[in-house]
Motif scaffolding. Structure first.
Motif, PDB file in Angstrom:
ATOM      1  N   GLY A   1       0.817  -1.208   0.000  1.00  0.00           N
ATOM      2  CA  GLY A   1       0.000   0.000   0.000  1.00  0.00           C
ATOM      3  C   GLY A   1       0.853   1.261   0.000  1.00  0.00           C
ATOM      4  O   GLY A   1       0.553   2.231  -0.701  1.00  0.00           O
ATOM      5  N   HIS A   2       1.939   1.231   0.773  1.00  0.00           N
ATOM      6  CA  HIS A   2       2.861   2.365   0.788  1.00  0.00           C
ATOM      7  C   HIS A   2       3.542   2.519  -0.570  1.00  0.00           C
ATOM      8  O   HIS A   2       3.737   3.633  -1.056  1.00  0.00           O
ATOM      9  CB  HIS A   2       3.893   2.210   1.895  1.00  0.00           C
ATOM     10  CG  HIS A   2       3.305   2.336   3.266  1.00  0.00           C
ATOM     11  ND1 HIS A   2       2.796   3.516   3.761  1.00  0.00           N
ATOM     12  CD2 HIS A   2       3.138   1.420   4.241  1.00  0.00           C
ATOM     13  CE1 HIS A   2       2.345   3.328   4.978  1.00  0.00           C
ATOM     14  NE2 HIS A   2       2.532   2.054   5.293  1.00  0.00           N
ATOM     15  N   PHE A   3       3.896   1.392  -1.189  1.00  0.00           N
ATOM     16  CA  PHE A   3       4.499   1.423  -2.524  1.00  0.00           C
ATOM     17  C   PHE A   3       3.540   2.073  -3.526  1.00  0.00           C
ATOM     18  O   PHE A   3       3.927   2.968  -4.287  1.00  0.00           O
ATOM     19  CB  PHE A   3       4.871   0.012  -2.992  1.00  0.00           C
ATOM     20  CG  PHE A   3       5.181  -0.051  -4.454  1.00  0.00           C
ATOM     21  CD1 PHE A   3       6.346   0.505  -4.948  1.00  0.00           C
ATOM     22  CD2 PHE A   3       4.306  -0.658  -5.340  1.00  0.00           C
ATOM     23  CE1 PHE A   3       6.634   0.458  -6.304  1.00  0.00           C
ATOM     24  CE2 PHE A   3       4.581  -0.709  -6.697  1.00  0.00           C
ATOM     25  CZ  PHE A   3       5.756  -0.149  -7.179  1.00  0.00           C
ATOM     26  N   TYR A   4       2.275   1.638  -3.548  1.00  0.00           N
ATOM     27  CA  TYR A   4       1.320   2.221  -4.492  1.00  0.00           C
ATOM     28  C   TYR A   4       1.096   3.699  -4.210  1.00  0.00           C
ATOM     29  O   TYR A   4       0.887   4.483  -5.135  1.00  0.00           O
ATOM     30  CB  TYR A   4      -0.001   1.450  -4.491  1.00  0.00           C
ATOM     31  CG  TYR A   4       0.055   0.311  -5.471  1.00  0.00           C
ATOM     32  CD1 TYR A   4       0.521  -0.930  -5.071  1.00  0.00           C
ATOM     33  CD2 TYR A   4      -0.310   0.490  -6.797  1.00  0.00           C
ATOM     34  CE1 TYR A   4       0.616  -1.968  -5.980  1.00  0.00           C
ATOM     35  CE2 TYR A   4      -0.222  -0.551  -7.705  1.00  0.00           C
ATOM     36  CZ  TYR A   4       0.241  -1.774  -7.289  1.00  0.00           C
ATOM     37  OH  TYR A   4       0.350  -2.791  -8.190  1.00  0.00           O
ATOM     38  N   GLY A   5       1.172   4.100  -2.952  1.00  0.00           N
ATOM     39  CA  GLY A   5       1.099   5.524  -2.628  1.00  0.00           C
ATOM     40  C   GLY A   5       2.249   6.282  -3.267  1.00  0.00           C
ATOM     41  O   GLY A   5       2.054   7.369  -3.821  1.00  0.00           O
ATOM     42  N   ASP A   6       3.455   5.707  -3.215  1.00  0.00           N
ATOM     43  CA  ASP A   6       4.609   6.334  -3.853  1.00  0.00           C
ATOM     44  C   ASP A   6       4.454   6.372  -5.367  1.00  0.00           C
ATOM     45  O   ASP A   6       4.842   7.338  -6.019  1.00  0.00           O
ATOM     46  CB  ASP A   6       5.905   5.606  -3.491  1.00  0.00           C
ATOM     47  CG  ASP A   6       6.425   5.989  -2.124  1.00  0.00           C
ATOM     48  OD1 ASP A   6       5.879   6.941  -1.518  1.00  0.00           O
ATOM     49  OD2 ASP A   6       7.389   5.347  -1.673  1.00  0.00           O
ATOM     50  N   VAL A   7       3.891   5.314  -5.944  1.00  0.00           N
ATOM     51  CA  VAL A   7       3.657   5.297  -7.393  1.00  0.00           C
ATOM     52  C   VAL A   7       2.742   6.462  -7.771  1.00  0.00           C
ATOM     53  O   VAL A   7       3.005   7.193  -8.729  1.00  0.00           O
ATOM     54  CB  VAL A   7       3.041   3.951  -7.845  1.00  0.00           C
ATOM     55  CG1 VAL A   7       2.569   4.031  -9.289  1.00  0.00           C
ATOM     56  CG2 VAL A   7       4.042   2.821  -7.668  1.00  0.00           C
ATOM     57  N   ILE A   8       1.700   6.668  -6.998  1.00  0.00           N
ATOM     58  CA  ILE A   8       0.761   7.755  -7.285  1.00  0.00           C
ATOM     59  C   ILE A   8       1.427   9.115  -7.092  1.00  0.00           C
ATOM     60  O   ILE A   8       1.322   9.995  -7.947  1.00  0.00           O
ATOM     61  CB  ILE A   8      -0.493   7.620  -6.397  1.00  0.00           C
ATOM     62  CG1 ILE A   8      -1.263   6.361  -6.795  1.00  0.00           C
ATOM     63  CG2 ILE A   8      -1.370   8.868  -6.472  1.00  0.00           C
ATOM     64  CD1 ILE A   8      -2.291   5.925  -5.783  1.00  0.00           C
ATOM     65  N   ARG A   9       2.127   9.287  -5.953  1.00  0.00           N
ATOM     66  CA  ARG A   9       2.774  10.569  -5.666  1.00  0.00           C
ATOM     67  C   ARG A   9       3.825  10.946  -6.701  1.00  0.00           C
ATOM     68  O   ARG A   9       4.032  12.122  -6.978  1.00  0.00           O
ATOM     69  CB  ARG A   9       3.415  10.540  -4.277  1.00  0.00           C
ATOM     70  CG  ARG A   9       2.465  10.840  -3.143  1.00  0.00           C
ATOM     71  CD  ARG A   9       3.185  10.985  -1.814  1.00  0.00           C
ATOM     72  NE  ARG A   9       3.736   9.730  -1.340  1.00  0.00           N
ATOM     73  CZ  ARG A   9       3.051   8.764  -0.746  1.00  0.00           C
ATOM     74  NH1 ARG A   9       1.752   8.919  -0.561  1.00  0.00           N
ATOM     75  NH2 ARG A   9       3.623   7.664  -0.343  1.00  0.00           N
ATOM     76  N   THR A  10       4.518   9.938  -7.277  1.00  0.00           N
ATOM     77  CA  THR A  10       5.606  10.216  -8.226  1.00  0.00           C
ATOM     78  C   THR A  10       5.150  10.094  -9.674  1.00  0.00           C
ATOM     79  O   THR A  10       5.974  10.103 -10.582  1.00  0.00           O
ATOM     80  CB  THR A  10       6.786   9.251  -7.987  1.00  0.00           C
ATOM     81  OG1 THR A  10       6.374   7.911  -8.255  1.00  0.00           O
ATOM     82  CG2 THR A  10       7.329   9.384  -6.575  1.00  0.00           C
ATOM     83  N   ASN A  11       3.842   9.953  -9.874  1.00  0.00           N
ATOM     84  CA  ASN A  11       3.290   9.789 -11.228  1.00  0.00           C
ATOM     85  C   ASN A  11       3.966   8.614 -11.954  1.00  0.00           C
ATOM     86  O   ASN A  11       4.279   8.686 -13.135  1.00  0.00           O
ATOM     87  CB  ASN A  11       3.418  11.085 -12.032  1.00  0.00           C
ATOM     88  CG  ASN A  11       2.544  11.078 -13.258  1.00  0.00           C
ATOM     89  OD1 ASN A  11       1.483  10.453 -13.277  1.00  0.00           O
ATOM     90  ND2 ASN A  11       2.989  11.760 -14.293  1.00  0.00           N
ATOM     91  N   GLY A  12       4.229   7.557 -11.213  1.00  0.00           N
ATOM     92  CA  GLY A  12       4.757   6.330 -11.798  1.00  0.00           C
ATOM     93  C   GLY A  12       6.258   6.141 -11.696  1.00  0.00           C
ATOM     94  O   GLY A  12       6.764   5.052 -11.939  1.00  0.00           O
ATOM     95  N   GLU A  13       6.988   7.183 -11.347  1.00  0.00           N
ATOM     96  CA  GLU A  13       8.453   7.065 -11.299  1.00  0.00           C
ATOM     97  C   GLU A  13       8.932   6.051 -10.262  1.00  0.00           C
ATOM     98  O   GLU A  13      10.021   5.494 -10.394  1.00  0.00           O
ATOM     99  CB  GLU A  13       9.100   8.432 -11.050  1.00  0.00           C
ATOM    100  CG  GLU A  13       8.946   9.390 -12.222  1.00  0.00           C
ATOM    101  CD  GLU A  13       9.574   8.858 -13.506  1.00  0.00           C
ATOM    102  OE1 GLU A  13      10.701   8.346 -13.453  1.00  0.00           O
ATOM    103  OE2 GLU A  13       8.918   8.947 -14.551  1.00  0.00           O
ATOM    104  N   ALA A  14       8.148   5.793  -9.240  1.00  0.00           N
ATOM    105  CA  ALA A  14       8.550   4.854  -8.180  1.00  0.00           C
ATOM    106  C   ALA A  14       8.760   3.436  -8.713  1.00  0.00           C
ATOM    107  O   ALA A  14       9.495   2.657  -8.117  1.00  0.00           O
ATOM    108  CB  ALA A  14       7.521   4.840  -7.057  1.00  0.00           C
TER     109      ALA A  14
END
Length: 79
Positions: free
Chosen positions: A57-70
């Protein structure tokens, strides 16, 4: 992370992607397996109903915050 990287590669190859949805937000009841399988982004304690965000869940939050760069970051490499 692997799935999202492959989705990105497919888009670069010309696939038209309208969206992506992770299944499922929370651990839940599955008709074939009952409550045994846990693949949500949020862990549910079925006794207390307490919800706890998992690493995924934290990973997907980072994906959203970074517009996919994570998905290209080493921070969330699989163990």
């Amino acid at each position: 992370k692997r799935y999202l990287r492959e989705l990105h590669r497919s888009m670069e190859d010309g696939a038209q992607v309208m969206g992506y949805m992770y299944w499922s937000i929370m651990d839940n009841f599955e008709w074939a397996d009952g409550y045994d399988k846990r693949f949500g982004l949020v862990h549910v304690d079925y006794q207390t109903q307490k919800r706890t965000v998992k690493d995924s869940g934290h990973f997907y939050g980072d994906v959203i915050r970074t517009n996919g760069e994570a998905i290209f970051s080493d921070t969330w490499d699989e163990k």
